[in-house]
Design a protein around this motif. Structure first.
Motif, short mmCIF file in Angstrom:
data_model
loop_
_atom_site.label_atom_id
_atom_site.label_comp_id
_atom_site.label_asym_id
_atom_site.label_seq_id
_atom_site.Cartn_x
_atom_site.Cartn_y
_atom_site.Cartn_z
N ILE A 1 -2.03 32.22 30.22
CA ILE A 1 -0.93 32.75 29.12
C ILE A 1 0.16 32.00 28.86
O ILE A 1 0.73 32.13 27.96
N PRO A 2 0.62 31.34 29.91
CA PRO A 2 1.87 30.24 29.54
C PRO A 2 1.50 29.30 28.39
O PRO A 2 2.72 29.23 27.59
N HIS A 3 0.26 29.17 28.17
CA HIS A 3 0.26 28.40 26.97
C HIS A 3 -0.22 29.19 25.58
O HIS A 3 0.53 28.71 24.62
N ALA B 1 0.03 22.95 34.87
CA ALA B 1 0.96 22.47 35.47
C ALA B 1 1.65 21.13 35.07
O ALA B 1 2.84 20.76 35.47
N LEU B 2 0.99 20.62 34.03
CA LEU B 2 1.45 19.14 33.71
C LEU B 2 2.97 19.18 33.32
O LEU B 2 3.62 18.22 33.43
N PRO B 3 3.33 20.20 32.24
CA PRO B 3 4.72 20.17 31.99
C PRO B 3 5.77 20.26 33.30
O PRO B 3 6.92 19.99 32.95
N LEU C 1 9.60 26.93 33.11
CA LEU C 1 8.87 26.26 34.12
C LEU C 1 8.21 27.02 35.14
O LEU C 1 6.92 26.87 35.53
N PRO C 2 8.85 28.29 35.58
CA PRO C 2 8.11 28.96 36.53
C PRO C 2 6.85 29.74 35.99
O PRO C 2 5.95 29.86 36.71
N LEU C 3 6.86 29.77 34.54
CA LEU C 3 5.60 30.46 34.10
C LEU C 3 4.45 29.42 34.36
O LEU C 3 3.27 29.78 34.77
N PHE C 4 4.66 28.18 33.99
CA PHE C 4 3.57 27.00 34.24
C PHE C 4 3.29 26.95 35.77
O PHE C 4 2.05 26.85 35.91
N ALA C 5 4.09 27.01 36.44
CA ALA C 5 3.88 27.10 38.09
C ALA C 5 2.85 28.03 38.37
O ALA C 5 2.00 28.05 39.02
N ALA C 6 3.20 29.30 37.88
CA ALA C 6 2.50 30.73 38.37
C ALA C 6 1.09 30.55 37.71
O ALA C 6 0.12 30.79 38.41
N LEU D 1 -4.75 29.88 38.48
CA LEU D 1 -6.06 29.17 38.04
C LEU D 1 -6.72 28.49 39.43
O LEU D 1 -7.87 28.33 39.56
N ALA D 2 -5.81 27.87 40.12
CA ALA D 2 -6.44 27.24 41.40
C ALA D 2 -7.02 28.18 42.41
O ALA D 2 -8.10 27.98 42.98
#
Length: 393
Positions: free
Chosen positions: A227-229, A291-293, A366-371, A376-377
């Motif tokens: 979803i972040p993407h 997570a790359l961003p 940024l918290p969205l990409f972390a979540a 996914l992990a």
């Protein structure tokens, strides 16, 4: 002589592309009926067809319809008329796209976006299984990759063509989209195999309940993790990084390019190393891409993140479908993949609302990409457990 020649032509046509109807169905039901809305959403708001909240609600209605379609597909999986059901779903997608050309307000738009979602859910569950059930085991992963390339084709076509068509007006744009969908539907209409794969499914492997639960969980995490993407990447680049709408559009283009090639490549990898191992690897690689961003916001890093996440969007579907096709066939495979699709749809809707709330509370992308990466992990760990229990490489 004429009858013999016609029979030979039909046989050659079927031999060349037995996967063609499923590919076209995914292109129409998912690539057009679902993802084409993304580049049209801001235009609907800018041209005062609906307000921004109403446009978002229409998008949510499509996700709700997708869930309903997946539920219906599970109930209809054992029906021998699966070809007719799929044709009906494709016709529904065409009608819904044409109806969106009428600027009759938010309720009208939401209703037909909902119906488009129903069509997409039916197609996603029943279409590929109708073909995979007739595919030799050694070719299932490869054919699955080809079929789900339709998602990427739809994303690329909608992203490239619709903004240009919009210069002619939104009515013309929606009707052109419906016209393309109608043409592809007509090609797929008579190409479904007899019975469309509604054969008796084989037995599920031992220790299935726990393994299948982990497999469903793993696939559901992808519904929330990307979803972040799919919702926020362009906005992150355009506003979050202050690089403007053009840069945000280029990031979405990179996502689309990845989506175009992701399913076939995933199918090839699965053929080499096994669908189970490929699914595990894909979840962890996608987690790193999301997570790359957090590590770098350089243009090259953003594009790489978008490209890989885009590739593993239809790629993950292809891997999941290929793996379920190796576990069961016919209605059993459709029900298993249907269960996974339902879990994916629920996680996708819940994740969208949760991450939207997180964004509203934090004011940062940024918290969205972390979540998303963390979810996914978790899916990767669940997939490891499922693959080990099932003994599927």
């Amino acid at each position: 002589m004429a009858d013999e020649l016609g029979a030979r032509r039909a046989a050659v046509g079927e031999g060349l592309a037995p996967w063609l109807p499923a590919l076209l169905a995914v292109l129409v039901g998912i690539g057009f009926a679902r993802f084409a809305y993304t580049p049209l959403l801001p235009l609907l708001v800018e041209r005062d067809w609906v307000s921004a909240p109403q446009a978002a609600f229409a998008g949510a209605a499509n996700l709700a319809g997708y869930l309903v379609g997946a539920l219906l597909a599970q109930a209809l999986a054992a029906r021998p008329e699966r070809g007719a059901i799929l044709n009906t779903a494709l016709a529904l997608a065409v009608v819904s796209l044409a109806a969106c050309a009428a600027p009759l307000g938010a309720l009208w738009l939401s209703a037909f976006r909902f119906l488009a979602g129903v069509a997409g859910g039916l197609v996603m569950v029943l279409g590929p299984s109708a073909i995979l059930s007739r595919t030799p085991p050694e070719a299932k992963s490869r054919v699955s990759g080809i079929v789900f390339a339709g998602v990427g084709v739809g994303i690329v076509l909608s992203g490239a063509l619709l903004p240009a068509l919009a210069t002619l007006g939104l009515v013309a744009t929606w009707l052109a989209l419906a016209g393309m969908a109608l043409l592809l539907t007509a090609i797929a209409w008579r190409r479904w195999p007899d019975g469309a794969g509604a054969s008796v499914g084989g037995e599920m492997p031992k220790r299935a309940p726990a393994a299948i639960a982990l497999l469903v969980l793993a696939y559901a995490t992808d519904g929330a993790g990307f979803i972040p993407h799919t919702l926020f990447l362009s906005d992150f680049v355009a506003r979050g990084l202050g690089r403007g709408e053009a840069a945000g559009g280029l990031a979405w283009t990179a996502f689309g390019i990845g989506a175009l090639v992701g399913a076939p490549l995933s199918g090839l990898v699965a053929t080499r190393i096994g669908a189970g191992r490929a699914l595990v690897g894909a979840l962890f690689v996608k987690a790193l891409a999301v997570a790359l961003p957090l590590v770098s916001t350089a243009t090259a890093a953003i594009w790489l993140s978008a490209l890989v996440a885009g590739a593993l969007t239809p790629g993950m579907v292809a891997l999941a479908a290929g793996l379920t096709a190796s576990l069961a066939s016919g209605p059993a495979q459709a029900r298993l993949f249907g269960t996974m699709t339902i879990a994916f749809a629920v996680a996708q809707a819940a994740g969208a609302y949760a991450l939207s709330a997180l964004f509203a509370a934090s004011g940062s992308h940024l918290p969205l990409f972390a979540a998303g990466a963390a979810v996914l992990a978790v899916g990767g760990v669940a997939a490891i457990g499922a693959v080990r229990m099932l003994g599927r490489g």
